[in-house]
Design an enzyme around this catalytic site. Structure first.
Site, PDB file in Angstrom:
ATOM      1  N   GLY A 135       0.802  -1.219   0.000  1.00 21.00           N
ATOM      2  CA  GLY A 135       0.000   0.000   0.000  1.00 21.00           C
ATOM      3  C   GLY A 135       0.829   1.260   0.000  1.00 21.00           C
ATOM      4  O   GLY A 135       0.351   2.332   0.363  1.00 21.00           O
ATOM      5  N   SER A 136       2.095   1.158  -0.442  1.00 18.56           N
ATOM      6  CA  SER A 136       3.013   2.302  -0.398  1.00 18.56           C
ATOM      7  C   SER A 136       2.822   3.252  -1.574  1.00 18.56           C
ATOM      8  O   SER A 136       3.296   4.380  -1.537  1.00 18.56           O
ATOM      9  CB  SER A 136       4.457   1.805  -0.385  1.00 18.56           C
ATOM     10  OG  SER A 136       4.756   1.110  -1.583  1.00 18.56           O
ATOM     11  N   LEU A 138       4.129   2.523  -4.541  1.00 16.10           N
ATOM     12  CA  LEU A 138       5.288   2.312  -5.405  1.00 16.10           C
ATOM     13  C   LEU A 138       5.132   1.068  -6.277  1.00 16.10           C
ATOM     14  O   LEU A 138       6.100   0.619  -6.896  1.00 16.10           O
ATOM     15  CB  LEU A 138       6.565   2.199  -4.558  1.00 16.10           C
ATOM     16  CG  LEU A 138       6.874   3.385  -3.646  1.00 16.10           C
ATOM     17  CD1 LEU A 138       8.165   3.131  -2.860  1.00 16.10           C
ATOM     18  CD2 LEU A 138       6.986   4.678  -4.433  1.00 16.10           C
ATOM     19  N   GLY A 139       3.926   0.515  -6.316  1.00 17.97           N
ATOM     20  CA  GLY A 139       3.675  -0.662  -7.151  1.00 17.97           C
ATOM     21  C   GLY A 139       4.201  -1.952  -6.559  1.00 17.97           C
ATOM     22  O   GLY A 139       4.562  -2.873  -7.284  1.00 17.97           O
ATOM     23  N   SER A 140       4.229  -2.052  -5.239  1.00 14.33           N
ATOM     24  CA  SER A 140       4.888  -3.186  -4.590  1.00 14.33           C
ATOM     25  C   SER A 140       4.214  -4.523  -4.878  1.00 14.33           C
ATOM     26  O   SER A 140       4.904  -5.537  -5.060  1.00 14.33           O
ATOM     27  CB  SER A 140       4.984  -2.954  -3.082  1.00 14.33           C
ATOM     28  OG  SER A 140       3.721  -2.698  -2.507  1.00 14.33           O
ATOM     29  N   SER A 141       2.896  -4.570  -4.934  1.00 13.16           N
ATOM     30  CA  SER A 141       2.209  -5.847  -5.171  1.00 13.16           C
ATOM     31  C   SER A 141       2.510  -6.393  -6.562  1.00 13.16           C
ATOM     32  O   SER A 141       2.892  -7.552  -6.724  1.00 13.16           O
ATOM     33  CB  SER A 141       0.697  -5.678  -4.997  1.00 13.16           C
ATOM     34  OG  SER A 141       0.374  -5.362  -3.661  1.00 13.16           O
ATOM     35  N   GLU A 173      -2.623 -11.014 -11.875  1.00 14.83           N
ATOM     36  CA  GLU A 173      -3.120 -10.114 -10.838  1.00 14.83           C
ATOM     37  C   GLU A 173      -4.519  -9.595 -11.132  1.00 14.83           C
ATOM     38  O   GLU A 173      -5.385  -9.567 -10.249  1.00 14.83           O
ATOM     39  CB  GLU A 173      -2.147  -8.947 -10.674  1.00 14.83           C
ATOM     40  CG  GLU A 173      -2.335  -8.180  -9.396  1.00 14.83           C
ATOM     41  CD  GLU A 173      -1.228  -7.172  -9.156  1.00 14.83           C
ATOM     42  OE1 GLU A 173      -1.268  -6.497  -8.116  1.00 14.83           O
ATOM     43  OE2 GLU A 173      -0.337  -7.047 -10.033  1.00 14.83           O
ATOM     44  N   ASP A 185       2.679  -0.903 -13.545  1.00  9.53           N
ATOM     45  CA  ASP A 185       3.599  -1.476 -12.564  1.00  9.53           C
ATOM     46  C   ASP A 185       4.309  -2.714 -13.084  1.00  9.53           C
ATOM     47  O   ASP A 185       5.511  -2.903 -12.873  1.00  9.53           O
ATOM     48  CB  ASP A 185       2.852  -1.827 -11.278  1.00  9.53           C
ATOM     49  CG  ASP A 185       2.243  -0.606 -10.610  1.00  9.53           C
ATOM     50  OD1 ASP A 185       2.647   0.524 -10.969  1.00  9.53           O
ATOM     51  OD2 ASP A 185       1.363  -0.779  -9.752  1.00  9.53           O
TER      52      ASP A 185
END
Length: 365
Positions: A135-136, A138-141, A173, A185
């Site tokens: 949820g940052s 920055l496209g972490s998932s 995803e 992302d």
């Protein structure tokens, strides 16, 4: 002995690929870079990009998601997300239910076994973690999905080029797991670098790497500050709200402006027009807030005002909005002052650099 590979271009092939000869000491590792979305965020989400075409300007940074695969012969699959404190151990299967903990890990495993192993279960231990919290913004998932796919590619010798891999990550995803979001992302994490991306109907994507002078990159890096607001958010829910709002005239106007600012910002980056870059960032943030009422909130607006009062030239919340990291552009002369003041708040300050490479993997024996 260590073998290092950086996936090249290739073509998706309808074939079955079985693991290379296993060793008790074999370890496969991968990493994929997180990204900063400078402009156009949200225009890569359907149905907008299908109808009008979307554009994104983004760059990968020296923060990563990481994945390690250890092949086993005990007939079990273990998933461990070290940063989340979650662990799942399941009997090896051709398909895991898409519920419970670590959905991303399950979804990637299911697709790899189905499409590349002929339904033959794999036995492995997978450990993952990220430099940024979920949820940052920055496209972490999505970047984690890319890192996991890259590890499987290294292990199973899968013939996937960059476009194939990014699209597969998107399909897992968005289609398999049903998580709302865009496409930037997956492509950023796969390709790496500073890119101008174009999104069209039928999942057609064009990634245009920008040839930026080194002095321009240096100046951008010296102007950039990341500030974690301390609040993570569910990007899928925010994007679902944005999609619902796209039918309104105000929201659609905001989306068109986001797209226009991305094109203008690309020109500013290529020419080294840093005041123009900051202006595009500001206008893009104002346009972003038109797309949904939950993009910003009083806490974000308070932080924005604080940043502007201490040397900031422009800022925006990275990703879908609502929380996570605030990306700040400032005068490099005042960056120390800004960072010093931000450190006195309850958030977290980070200074980062751009990266050239996309996802990478290597094997240890």
């Amino acid at each position: 002995m260590i073998y290092w590979t950086i996936g090249g271009r290739g073509f998706l092939q309808a074939a079955i690929f079985l693991p290379a000869e296993r060793s008790a000491k074999m370890i496969i590792r991968s990493k994929a870079p997180l990204r900063l979305g400078f402009a156009g965020g949200g225009t890569d989400v359907s149905p907008y990009c299908d109808q009008f075409g979307g554009v994104i300007l983004n760059a990968t940074i020296d923060m990563y998601t990481y994945c390690t695969i250890e092949p086993t012969d005990n007939g079990f699959v273990e998933f461990c997300a070290a940063d989340l404190g979650e662990h799942v151990s399941l009997p090896a299967s051709d398909e895991f239910p898409l519920d419970g903990a670590l959905l991303l890990h399950r979804g990637v495993y299911n697709r790899v076994v189905r499409d590349y192993c002929g339904g033959k279960p794999l036995s492995l231990r997978m450990t993952t973690y990220s430099d940024a919290p979920a949820g940052s913004g920055l496209g972490s998932s999505s970047t984690m999905v890319v890192a996991m796919l890259k590890a499987y590619m290294e292990w199973l010798n899968l013939p996937l080029g960059e476009y194939d891999m990014a699209d597969l990550a998107y399909q897992i995803e968005r289609k398999d797991l049903g998580l709302s979001g865009g496409k930037q992302d997956q492509y950023a994490a796969t390709f790496g670098g500073l890119n101008y991306m174009e999104f069209f109907a039928d999942n057609r994507v064009i990634v245009n790497p920008l040839r930026i002078k080194r002095w321009i990159k240096n100046e951008l890096e010296n102007s950039l500050v990341l500030y974690y607001t301390g609040t993570s958010r569910d990007s899928a829910k925010i994007i679902e709200e944005q999609v619902r709002c796209q039918k309104s005239e105000k929201s659609l106007e905001g989306m068109h402006e986001l797209k226009a600012q991305a094109a203008r910002m690309k020109e500013c980056v290529l020419k080294g027009d840093f005041d123009g870059f900051a202006e595009c960032l500001h206008r893009g943030w104002e346009a972003k807030k038109k797309t949904s009422a939950i993009i910003s909130n009083p806490k974000i607006e308070e932080t924005y005002s604080f940043v502007m009062a201490h040397g900031g030239k422009a800022a925006k919340i990275s990703g879908a909005g609502g929380g996570g990291f605030m990306m700040i552009i400032c005068d490099p002369i005042r960056r120390y002052e800004l960072v010093d003041e931000l450190k006195k708040t309850d958030g977290r300050v980070m200074v980062t650099s751009f990266t050239e490479l996309g996802t990478q993997a290597w094997t240890l024996y």
